[in-house]
Design a protein around this motif. Structure first.
Motif, PDB file in Angstrom:
ATOM      1  N   ALA A  41     -17.675  25.686   7.426  1.00 58.84           N
ATOM      2  CA  ALA A  41     -17.592  26.724   6.400  1.00 58.84           C
ATOM      3  C   ALA A  41     -16.153  27.163   6.193  1.00 58.84           C
ATOM      4  O   ALA A  41     -15.284  26.961   7.045  1.00 58.84           O
ATOM      5  CB  ALA A  41     -18.443  27.926   6.798  1.00 58.84           C
ATOM      6  N   ARG A  42     -15.946  27.749   5.019  1.00 56.63           N
ATOM      7  CA  ARG A  42     -14.736  28.516   4.770  1.00 56.63           C
ATOM      8  C   ARG A  42     -15.076  29.985   4.918  1.00 56.63           C
ATOM      9  O   ARG A  42     -16.197  30.397   4.653  1.00 56.63           O
ATOM     10  CB  ARG A  42     -14.205  28.247   3.353  1.00 56.63           C
ATOM     11  CG  ARG A  42     -13.329  27.024   3.284  1.00 56.63           C
ATOM     12  CD  ARG A  42     -12.928  26.687   1.866  1.00 56.63           C
ATOM     13  NE  ARG A  42     -12.549  27.860   1.073  1.00 56.63           N
ATOM     14  CZ  ARG A  42     -12.230  27.772  -0.214  1.00 56.63           C
ATOM     15  NH1 ARG A  42     -12.269  26.612  -0.837  1.00 56.63           N
ATOM     16  NH2 ARG A  42     -11.887  28.849  -0.882  1.00 56.63           N
ATOM     17  N   GLU A  43     -14.101  30.772   5.344  1.00 56.43           N
ATOM     18  CA  GLU A  43     -14.337  32.198   5.541  1.00 56.43           C
ATOM     19  C   GLU A  43     -14.832  32.836   4.246  1.00 56.43           C
ATOM     20  O   GLU A  43     -14.271  32.619   3.174  1.00 56.43           O
ATOM     21  CB  GLU A  43     -13.054  32.897   5.997  1.00 56.43           C
ATOM     22  CG  GLU A  43     -13.259  34.327   6.456  1.00 56.43           C
ATOM     23  CD  GLU A  43     -14.161  34.394   7.684  1.00 56.43           C
ATOM     24  OE1 GLU A  43     -15.238  35.017   7.567  1.00 56.43           O
ATOM     25  OE2 GLU A  43     -13.811  33.822   8.713  1.00 56.43           O
ATOM     26  N   ASN A  44     -15.907  33.597   4.357  1.00 55.28           N
ATOM     27  CA  ASN A  44     -16.490  34.257   3.202  1.00 55.28           C
ATOM     28  C   ASN A  44     -17.193  35.502   3.704  1.00 55.28           C
ATOM     29  O   ASN A  44     -17.862  35.464   4.740  1.00 55.28           O
ATOM     30  CB  ASN A  44     -17.471  33.321   2.490  1.00 55.28           C
ATOM     31  CG  ASN A  44     -18.110  33.924   1.266  1.00 55.28           C
ATOM     32  OD1 ASN A  44     -18.968  34.787   1.365  1.00 55.28           O
ATOM     33  ND2 ASN A  44     -17.689  33.449   0.098  1.00 55.28           N
ATOM     34  N   ASP A  45     -17.058  36.603   2.947  1.00 56.45           N
ATOM     35  CA  ASP A  45     -17.572  37.874   3.453  1.00 56.45           C
ATOM     36  C   ASP A  45     -19.084  37.933   3.530  1.00 56.45           C
ATOM     37  O   ASP A  45     -19.649  38.807   4.189  1.00 56.45           O
ATOM     38  CB  ASP A  45     -17.051  39.044   2.612  1.00 56.45           C
ATOM     39  CG  ASP A  45     -17.480  38.973   1.153  1.00 56.45           C
ATOM     40  OD1 ASP A  45     -17.865  37.877   0.701  1.00 56.45           O
ATOM     41  OD2 ASP A  45     -17.401  40.004   0.465  1.00 56.45           O
ATOM     42  N   LEU A  46     -19.783  36.992   2.889  1.00 51.83           N
ATOM     43  CA  LEU A  46     -21.233  36.950   2.963  1.00 51.83           C
ATOM     44  C   LEU A  46     -21.756  35.657   3.581  1.00 51.83           C
ATOM     45  O   LEU A  46     -22.745  35.671   4.303  1.00 51.83           O
ATOM     46  CB  LEU A  46     -21.842  37.129   1.565  1.00 51.83           C
ATOM     47  CG  LEU A  46     -21.687  38.512   0.921  1.00 51.83           C
ATOM     48  CD1 LEU A  46     -22.265  38.505  -0.483  1.00 51.83           C
ATOM     49  CD2 LEU A  46     -22.361  39.587   1.753  1.00 51.83           C
ATOM     50  N   ALA A  98      -6.370  22.774   0.831  1.00 51.47           N
ATOM     51  CA  ALA A  98      -5.688  21.679   1.544  1.00 51.47           C
ATOM     52  C   ALA A  98      -5.905  21.781   3.048  1.00 51.47           C
ATOM     53  O   ALA A  98      -6.159  20.773   3.728  1.00 51.47           O
ATOM     54  CB  ALA A  98      -4.196  21.707   1.213  1.00 51.47           C
ATOM     55  N   THR A  99      -5.800  22.998   3.580  1.00 52.56           N
ATOM     56  CA  THR A  99      -6.045  23.213   5.012  1.00 52.56           C
ATOM     57  C   THR A  99      -7.470  22.843   5.382  1.00 52.56           C
ATOM     58  O   THR A  99      -7.726  22.180   6.394  1.00 52.56           O
ATOM     59  CB  THR A  99      -5.779  24.690   5.369  1.00 52.56           C
ATOM     60  OG1 THR A  99      -4.424  25.014   5.063  1.00 52.56           O
ATOM     61  CG2 THR A  99      -6.046  24.950   6.844  1.00 52.56           C
ATOM     62  N   LEU A 155      -8.027  19.009   5.381  1.00 49.00           N
ATOM     63  CA  LEU A 155      -7.395  18.358   6.526  1.00 49.00           C
ATOM     64  C   LEU A 155      -8.196  18.597   7.805  1.00 49.00           C
ATOM     65  O   LEU A 155      -8.452  17.667   8.589  1.00 49.00           O
ATOM     66  CB  LEU A 155      -5.962  18.866   6.694  1.00 49.00           C
ATOM     67  CG  LEU A 155      -5.181  18.288   7.877  1.00 49.00           C
ATOM     68  CD1 LEU A 155      -5.074  16.768   7.761  1.00 49.00           C
ATOM     69  CD2 LEU A 155      -3.786  18.920   7.957  1.00 49.00           C
ATOM     70  N   ARG A 156      -8.623  19.816   8.031  1.00 48.85           N
ATOM     71  CA  ARG A 156      -9.392  20.119   9.240  1.00 48.85           C
ATOM     72  C   ARG A 156     -10.770  19.464   9.199  1.00 48.85           C
ATOM     73  O   ARG A 156     -11.276  19.016  10.231  1.00 48.85           O
ATOM     74  CB  ARG A 156      -9.522  21.636   9.395  1.00 48.85           C
ATOM     75  CG  ARG A 156      -8.189  22.295   9.739  1.00 48.85           C
ATOM     76  CD  ARG A 156      -8.283  23.813   9.776  1.00 48.85           C
ATOM     77  NE  ARG A 156      -7.007  24.405  10.146  1.00 48.85           N
ATOM     78  CZ  ARG A 156      -6.747  25.712  10.097  1.00 48.85           C
ATOM     79  NH1 ARG A 156      -7.701  26.559   9.708  1.00 48.85           N
ATOM     80  NH2 ARG A 156      -5.556  26.168  10.440  1.00 48.85           N
ATOM     81  N   LEU A 157     -11.367  19.403   7.998  1.00 44.57           N
ATOM     82  CA  LEU A 157     -12.655  18.726   7.868  1.00 44.57           C
ATOM     83  C   LEU A 157     -12.496  17.234   8.168  1.00 44.57           C
ATOM     84  O   LEU A 157     -13.360  16.636   8.830  1.00 44.57           O
ATOM     85  CB  LEU A 157     -13.209  18.924   6.457  1.00 44.57           C
ATOM     86  CG  LEU A 157     -14.573  18.285   6.174  1.00 44.57           C
ATOM     87  CD1 LEU A 157     -15.651  18.891   7.073  1.00 44.57           C
ATOM     88  CD2 LEU A 157     -14.947  18.467   4.699  1.00 44.57           C
ATOM     89  N   LEU A 158     -11.420  16.634   7.710  1.00 44.45           N
ATOM     90  CA  LEU A 158     -11.164  15.216   7.990  1.00 44.45           C
ATOM     91  C   LEU A 158     -11.060  14.979   9.494  1.00 44.45           C
ATOM     92  O   LEU A 158     -11.652  14.028  10.035  1.00 44.45           O
ATOM     93  CB  LEU A 158      -9.886  14.769   7.289  1.00 44.45           C
ATOM     94  CG  LEU A 158      -9.388  13.353   7.617  1.00 44.45           C
ATOM     95  CD1 LEU A 158     -10.437  12.306   7.226  1.00 44.45           C
ATOM     96  CD2 LEU A 158      -8.062  13.080   6.912  1.00 44.45           C
ATOM     97  N   ARG A 159     -10.331  15.830  10.187  1.00 38.42           N
ATOM     98  CA  ARG A 159     -10.185  15.665  11.634  1.00 38.42           C
ATOM     99  C   ARG A 159     -11.532  15.742  12.345  1.00 38.42           C
ATOM    100  O   ARG A 159     -11.821  14.931  13.229  1.00 38.42           O
ATOM    101  CB  ARG A 159      -9.232  16.745  12.175  1.00 38.42           C
ATOM    102  CG  ARG A 159      -7.771  16.545  11.772  1.00 38.42           C
ATOM    103  CD  ARG A 159      -6.937  17.759  12.164  1.00 38.42           C
ATOM    104  NE  ARG A 159      -5.529  17.562  11.846  1.00 38.42           N
ATOM    105  CZ  ARG A 159      -4.643  18.542  11.824  1.00 38.42           C
ATOM    106  NH1 ARG A 159      -5.013  19.790  12.101  1.00 38.42           N
ATOM    107  NH2 ARG A 159      -3.379  18.293  11.517  1.00 38.42           N
TER     108      ARG A 159
END
Length: 359
Positions: A34-39, A69-70, A73-77
């Motif tokens: 996930a990406r940070e999200n308030d809900l 982009a961040t 990249l982290r998902l690829l790793r």
């Protein structure tokens, strides 16, 4: 099967949560990012869905590009470590890119035409899955189904609204109340678009407050005079609240569709509705099922609200229209689960084409 699912929005949690249960029941291994999200992240936690947050939120267009982009990249790793058979998402920018690099099949779900980000998603996705009436065509990779994303979690087979859950938080579902949703217009597909003005929000509340209780859920900052109306229930009960509401209005496309498929009178107010061709889901819900009022003009929207609030038969009529919709649409969770498993089988057999699944 090894599956990666990515989450960027609270509706994505709802869309995938029953799919995750089915996949795990079938013995598949599911990894959620996930990406940070308030809900969204609190919902993942509420439903006890193990997940990793790979990137934070953004506060500008430049920040959005940096976060994306961040995130990729982290998902690829992580995908290199996991070695998935299938990667899936709604929107799916990162998934469509990363899956190609790790030899996985990507299944991307979209339901909104004319979005710029699709240009960097659909060319690389292996399967692009949309509702049946979707107007854009993605060729052989395009798979259509007769339903809406929201029926993955709001179909009666998946959702049983409870008045008692609302009463626990001091809400009487038998009393008249209205639910408003205001969103923050900062997503990639929101660039150049807009929702309700501050004046429009205040006038909407003023009109409805004369007829019943008003509840507001908002990712955008509320002015002090509207704070008293902020949602009194936790996020995971929003659909119970929406089902029992006498009307929904706001600038959230997702919640407008949720209201429509629940049979709650709904008014959608956002600039997307001003296009020469509005998105097909909203056109179908409004013109074929008469479950939605959709406009970019605030004065028109307020007139719709006043008309619906004054109609004593509106709830009964909307529920009858919902019954017709449910007779014609599929239960989406089973479809999605079958599609993902068929795609994984395609990876193992090196079959680079969309699975033939029941629609």
């Amino acid at each position: 099967m090894n599956v990666i699912i990515t989450i960027q929005h609270p509706a994505h949690v709802h869309f995938y949560r029953h799919v995750i249960d089915q996949l795990e029941d079938n013995g598949d291994e599911v990894h959620v990012f996930a990406r940070e999200n308030d809900l969204a992240v609190p919902l993942l936690e509420r439903y006890d869905i193990p997940h990793e947050v790979l990137a934070g939120s953004q506060d500008s267009l430049f920040g959005l590009a940096k976060v994306q982009a961040t995130y990729e990249l982290r998902l690829l790793r992580r995908a290199i470590e996991i070695d998935p058979d299938v990667m899936t998402a709604i929107g799916g920018v990162a998934v469509s890119h990363v899956a190609r690099l790790v030899g996985a099949r990507s299944v991307v779900f979209i339901d909104n035409e004319g979005i710029t980000s699709h240009r960097i998603t659909t060319p690389l996705a292996h399967v692009v899955c949309t509702p049946k009436r979707f107007e854009e065509d993605y060729g052989d990779k395009h798979l259509r189904y007769n339903g809406y994303h929201e029926l993955a979690y709001l179909h009666p087979d998946r959702f049983d609204p409870s008045p008692d859950r609302l009463r626990e938080y001091g809400i009487d579902p038998d009393e008249r109340y209205f639910l408003l949703r205001f969103k923050k217009w900062d997503a990639l597909h929101d660039v150049g678009e807009r929702g309700l003005s501050q004046e429009g929000k205040e006038r909407l509340v003023e009109i409805l407050a004369e007829h019943g209780q008003v509840y507001i859920t908002s990712t955008d900052e509320l002015p002090p005079e509207l704070e008293q109306y902020r949602l009194p229930v936790p996020a995971h009960l929003i659909h119970d609240l929406l089902y029992h509401a006498d009307l929904y209005a706001g600038d959230s496309a997702t919640m407008a569709t949720e209201a429509a498929v629940l049979g709650t009178p709904a008014v959608r107010i956002q600039s997307f509705a001003a296009r020469e061709r509005d998105m097909s889901n909203f056109v179908e819900l409004e013109t074929e099922y008469d479950l939605l009022r959709s406009t970019a003009d605030e004065e028109t929207a307020l007139a719709h609200v006043e008309e619906l609030v004054a109609d004593e038969a509106v709830t009964r009529v909307w529920r009858q229209r919902r019954d017709q919709l449910l007779e014609e649409k599929i239960e989406v969770t089973g479809f999605v689960t079958k599609l993902l498993e068929a795609q994984a089988d395609g990876v193992r057999r090196s079959v680079p084409r969309p699975a033939q699944v029941s629609q």
